[in-house]
Design an enzyme around this catalytic site. Sequence first.
Site, PDB file in Angstrom:
ATOM      1  N   CYS A   1       8.234  28.951  70.579  1.00 10.81           N
ATOM      2  CA  CYS A   1       8.558  29.518  69.277  1.00 10.81           C
ATOM      3  C   CYS A   1       7.639  28.852  68.264  1.00 10.81           C
ATOM      4  O   CYS A   1       7.642  27.631  68.143  1.00 10.81           O
ATOM      5  CB  CYS A   1      10.034  29.229  68.985  1.00 10.81           C
ATOM      6  SG  CYS A   1      10.559  29.706  67.344  1.00 10.81           S
TER       7      CYS A   1
ATOM      8  N   CYS B   1      16.747  33.340  52.931  1.00 10.78           N
ATOM      9  CA  CYS B   1      17.966  33.703  53.677  1.00 10.78           C
ATOM     10  C   CYS B   1      18.959  32.533  53.633  1.00 10.78           C
ATOM     11  O   CYS B   1      18.593  31.384  53.889  1.00 10.78           O
ATOM     12  CB  CYS B   1      17.621  34.042  55.131  1.00 10.78           C
ATOM     13  SG  CYS B   1      16.493  35.433  55.297  1.00 10.78           S
TER      14      CYS B   1
ATOM     15  N   CYS C   1      19.419  30.129  56.708  1.00  8.00           N
ATOM     16  CA  CYS C   1      18.227  29.593  57.362  1.00  8.00           C
ATOM     17  C   CYS C   1      17.737  28.311  56.706  1.00  8.00           C
ATOM     18  O   CYS C   1      17.534  28.264  55.488  1.00  8.00           O
ATOM     19  CB  CYS C   1      17.129  30.656  57.340  1.00  8.00           C
ATOM     20  SG  CYS C   1      15.645  30.135  58.198  1.00  8.00           S
TER      21      CYS C   1
ATOM     22  N   GLY D   1       9.003  30.252  58.484  1.00 10.04           N
ATOM     23  CA  GLY D   1       8.069  31.169  57.844  1.00 10.04           C
ATOM     24  C   GLY D   1       8.359  32.616  58.119  1.00 10.04           C
ATOM     25  O   GLY D   1       9.045  32.969  59.071  1.00 10.04           O
ATOM     26  N   GLU D   2       7.840  33.463  57.244  1.00 11.68           N
ATOM     27  CA  GLU D   2       7.935  34.917  57.427  1.00 11.68           C
ATOM     28  C   GLU D   2       6.537  35.407  57.834  1.00 11.68           C
ATOM     29  O   GLU D   2       5.614  35.421  57.007  1.00 11.68           O
ATOM     30  CB  GLU D   2       8.411  35.569  56.121  1.00 11.68           C
ATOM     31  CG  GLU D   2       8.248  37.071  56.031  1.00 11.68           C
ATOM     32  CD  GLU D   2       8.767  37.843  57.242  1.00 11.68           C
ATOM     33  OE1 GLU D   2       9.908  37.622  57.670  1.00 11.68           O
ATOM     34  OE2 GLU D   2       7.999  38.677  57.773  1.00 11.68           O
TER      35      GLU D   2
ATOM     36  N   SER E   1       8.842  38.363  64.678  1.00 11.89           N
ATOM     37  CA  SER E   1      10.125  38.591  64.025  1.00 11.89           C
ATOM     38  C   SER E   1       9.951  38.596  62.513  1.00 11.89           C
ATOM     39  O   SER E   1       9.329  37.702  61.946  1.00 11.89           O
ATOM     40  CB  SER E   1      11.101  37.483  64.443  1.00 11.89           C
ATOM     41  OG  SER E   1      12.345  37.661  63.818  1.00 11.89           O
TER      42      SER E   1
ATOM     43  N   SER F   1      14.886  41.143  61.813  1.00 13.19           N
ATOM     44  CA  SER F   1      16.089  40.354  61.522  1.00 13.19           C
ATOM     45  C   SER F   1      16.977  41.187  60.607  1.00 13.19           C
ATOM     46  O   SER F   1      16.788  41.215  59.397  1.00 13.19           O
ATOM     47  CB  SER F   1      15.705  39.038  60.839  1.00 13.19           C
ATOM     48  OG  SER F   1      14.940  38.274  61.716  1.00 13.19           O
ATOM     49  N   LEU F   2      17.915  41.863  61.223  1.00 13.52           N
ATOM     50  CA  LEU F   2      18.739  42.812  60.463  1.00 13.52           C
ATOM     51  C   LEU F   2      19.971  42.107  59.892  1.00 13.52           C
ATOM     52  O   LEU F   2      20.201  42.079  58.701  1.00 13.52           O
ATOM     53  CB  LEU F   2      19.138  43.973  61.385  1.00 13.52           C
ATOM     54  CG  LEU F   2      19.697  45.214  60.727  1.00 13.52           C
ATOM     55  CD1 LEU F   2      18.692  45.821  59.760  1.00 13.52           C
ATOM     56  CD2 LEU F   2      20.093  46.247  61.788  1.00 13.52           C
ATOM     57  N   HIS F   3      20.765  41.538  60.760  1.00  6.04           N
ATOM     58  CA  HIS F   3      21.897  40.672  60.388  1.00  6.04           C
ATOM     59  C   HIS F   3      22.990  41.353  59.564  1.00  6.04           C
ATOM     60  O   HIS F   3      23.883  40.663  59.062  1.00  6.04           O
ATOM     61  CB  HIS F   3      21.426  39.414  59.652  1.00  6.04           C
ATOM     62  CG  HIS F   3      20.411  38.602  60.401  1.00  6.04           C
ATOM     63  ND1 HIS F   3      20.422  38.453  61.770  1.00  6.04           N
ATOM     64  CD2 HIS F   3      19.344  37.873  59.980  1.00  6.04           C
ATOM     65  CE1 HIS F   3      19.413  37.680  62.134  1.00  6.04           C
ATOM     66  NE2 HIS F   3      18.744  37.327  61.086  1.00  6.04           N
TER      67      HIS F   3
ATOM     68  N   ASN G   1      23.818  29.652  64.316  1.00  4.19           N
ATOM     69  CA  ASN G   1      23.799  28.192  64.426  1.00  4.19           C
ATOM     70  C   ASN G   1      24.261  27.654  63.079  1.00  4.19           C
ATOM     71  O   ASN G   1      23.610  27.925  62.067  1.00  4.19           O
ATOM     72  CB  ASN G   1      22.358  27.713  64.647  1.00  4.19           C
ATOM     73  CG  ASN G   1      22.055  27.385  66.095  1.00  4.19           C
ATOM     74  OD1 ASN G   1      22.935  27.411  66.945  1.00  4.19           O
ATOM     75  ND2 ASN G   1      20.819  27.092  66.371  1.00  4.19           N
TER      76      ASN G   1
HETATM   77  N1  SAH Z   1      11.158  35.093  58.949  1.00  2.00           N
HETATM   78  C1  SAH Z   1      11.234  35.738  60.193  1.00  2.00           C
HETATM   79  C2  SAH Z   1      11.105  34.835  61.401  1.00  2.00           C
HETATM   80  C3  SAH Z   1      11.730  33.475  61.400  1.00  2.00           C
HETATM   81  S1  SAH Z   1      13.399  33.236  61.745  1.00  2.00           S
HETATM   82  C4  SAH Z   1      12.482  36.568  60.288  1.00  2.00           C
HETATM   83  O1  SAH Z   1      13.238  36.630  59.326  1.00  2.00           O
HETATM   84  O2  SAH Z   1      12.697  37.227  61.296  1.00  2.00           O
HETATM   85  C5  SAH Z   1      13.719  33.691  63.392  1.00  2.00           C
HETATM   86  C6  SAH Z   1      15.126  34.244  63.553  1.00  2.00           C
HETATM   87  O3  SAH Z   1      16.142  33.221  63.465  1.00  2.00           O
HETATM   88  C7  SAH Z   1      15.457  35.264  62.485  1.00  2.00           C
HETATM   89  O4  SAH Z   1      16.123  36.348  63.067  1.00  2.00           O
HETATM   90  C8  SAH Z   1      16.380  34.476  61.582  1.00  2.00           C
HETATM   91  O5  SAH Z   1      17.137  35.319  60.787  1.00  2.00           O
HETATM   92  C9  SAH Z   1      17.162  33.661  62.598  1.00  2.00           C
HETATM   93  N2  SAH Z   1      17.887  32.510  62.058  1.00  2.00           N
HETATM   94  C10 SAH Z   1      17.596  31.727  61.003  1.00  2.00           C
HETATM   95  N3  SAH Z   1      18.527  30.776  60.831  1.00  2.00           N
HETATM   96  C11 SAH Z   1      19.443  30.962  61.805  1.00  2.00           C
HETATM   97  C12 SAH Z   1      20.645  30.319  62.159  1.00  2.00           C
HETATM   98  N4  SAH Z   1      21.114  29.280  61.456  1.00  2.00           N
HETATM   99  N5  SAH Z   1      21.320  30.778  63.246  1.00  2.00           N
HETATM  100  C13 SAH Z   1      20.857  31.835  63.962  1.00  2.00           C
HETATM  101  N6  SAH Z   1      19.736  32.485  63.665  1.00  2.00           N
HETATM  102  C14 SAH Z   1      19.036  32.068  62.594  1.00  2.00           C
END
Ligand code: SAH
Length: 346
Positions: free
Chosen positions: A101, A112, A115, A160-161, A192, A215-217, A291
């Site tokens: 990763c 977010c 994160c 990072g994005e 991602s 990353s939809l969530h 997490n």
């Molecule tokens: N910025 C990008 C890639 C980095 S994060 C993105 O948003 O996709 C990689 C993945 O981990 C993303 O899906 C993010 O939303 C998720 N993520 C971040 N923090 C997390 C956490 N505490 N628990 C589970 N997933 C998490």
Amino acid sequence: MLNLLDYNYEELNNLVMSYKEPKYRTNQLYSALQNYKNAEEISNLPKNFVANLKEKYSFCPLTIIKKQTGKDGTLKFLYKLNDGNIIEGVLMSYKYGNTICVSTQVGCRMGCKFCASTLNGLVRNLTSGEILAQVLCVNKELGGTYQDRKITNIVLMGSGEPLDNYDNVVKFIKMVSCDKGINISQRNISLSTCGLVEKIDQLKDENLQITLTISLHAPNDDIRKQTMPIANKYKIKDIIDATKRYFNKTKRRIVFEYALIENVNDSFECADELCTLLKGLSCHVNLIPLNDVKERSLRGTTRKRAYAFMDRLLSNNISATVRRTMGEDIDGACGQLRAKYLNNNI
Ligand code: SAH
């Protein structure tokens, strides 16, 4: 100082030519760099050529300063960049191979709420060579070479994005899949993104075979806005439309990440809404119990509930799995280890 890993094969060849060296030196230098050798470790090139290069260029853009092993065998790395900035990465071992990763930025500006990468905002973009270095450095650490690689898969899911650092990320993907180098198949690379619509459209025209992960969530904009500020800029509908265009062009199945957060997005109503949203799309949903991030008050759903949520999707013919939460005991979630390091807790 410019870094040699920022140069793709062709650019490196031009550089070697500018030193009036014979063409075969390009291959020698390129293979040494792909094996993550620093100037002192390179023995197949004339000493004075290496010394001349060293005056203007750095060879290794980062070093591992800490390595932690989790109970499940996950390895977590802290790297120091040449300017002193700290980034992190994770290596996960599966039956079929090793997945690394990688981070694409120091910090992140997407904000977010769940994160840890974004806690202190964006510091700077990583260069293509700094992203590549994470792969090559860990490959070397595992005893691999670029021909006998120990890394088979890459996910751009560190801090990072990726699409906020578009040019460097696309260059990295092309370099890491170059057949003269470590040559990791683009089909084994997942990018991602939180869903920057214009950039998804740009990416579809790059002719890459990578997997696009969104990353939809959340199943709707109101819930998404609670945890992801980017939802104020892009509507879910526009993101889904962009993924359809991406699929039509690349024929690559889209993956949706859905971190299950207790009492936020884990109800059966949310599951049903998600099914309606994704109906007819060639896609897969990755469910991950969040997490817990200490700095935020958001908690992960229980695994039992995660499986119930998954069953709801499956019964609606939406492909879904609950992802193993790997490396939880070693702060496996994005940015957690770096955050701890910056707070002097390790
Ligand atoms: N910025 C990008 C890639 C980095 S994060 C993105 O948003 O996709 C990689 C993945 O981990 C993303 O899906 C993010 O939303 C998720 N993520 C971040 N923090 C997390 C956490 N505490 N628990 C589970 N997933 C998490």
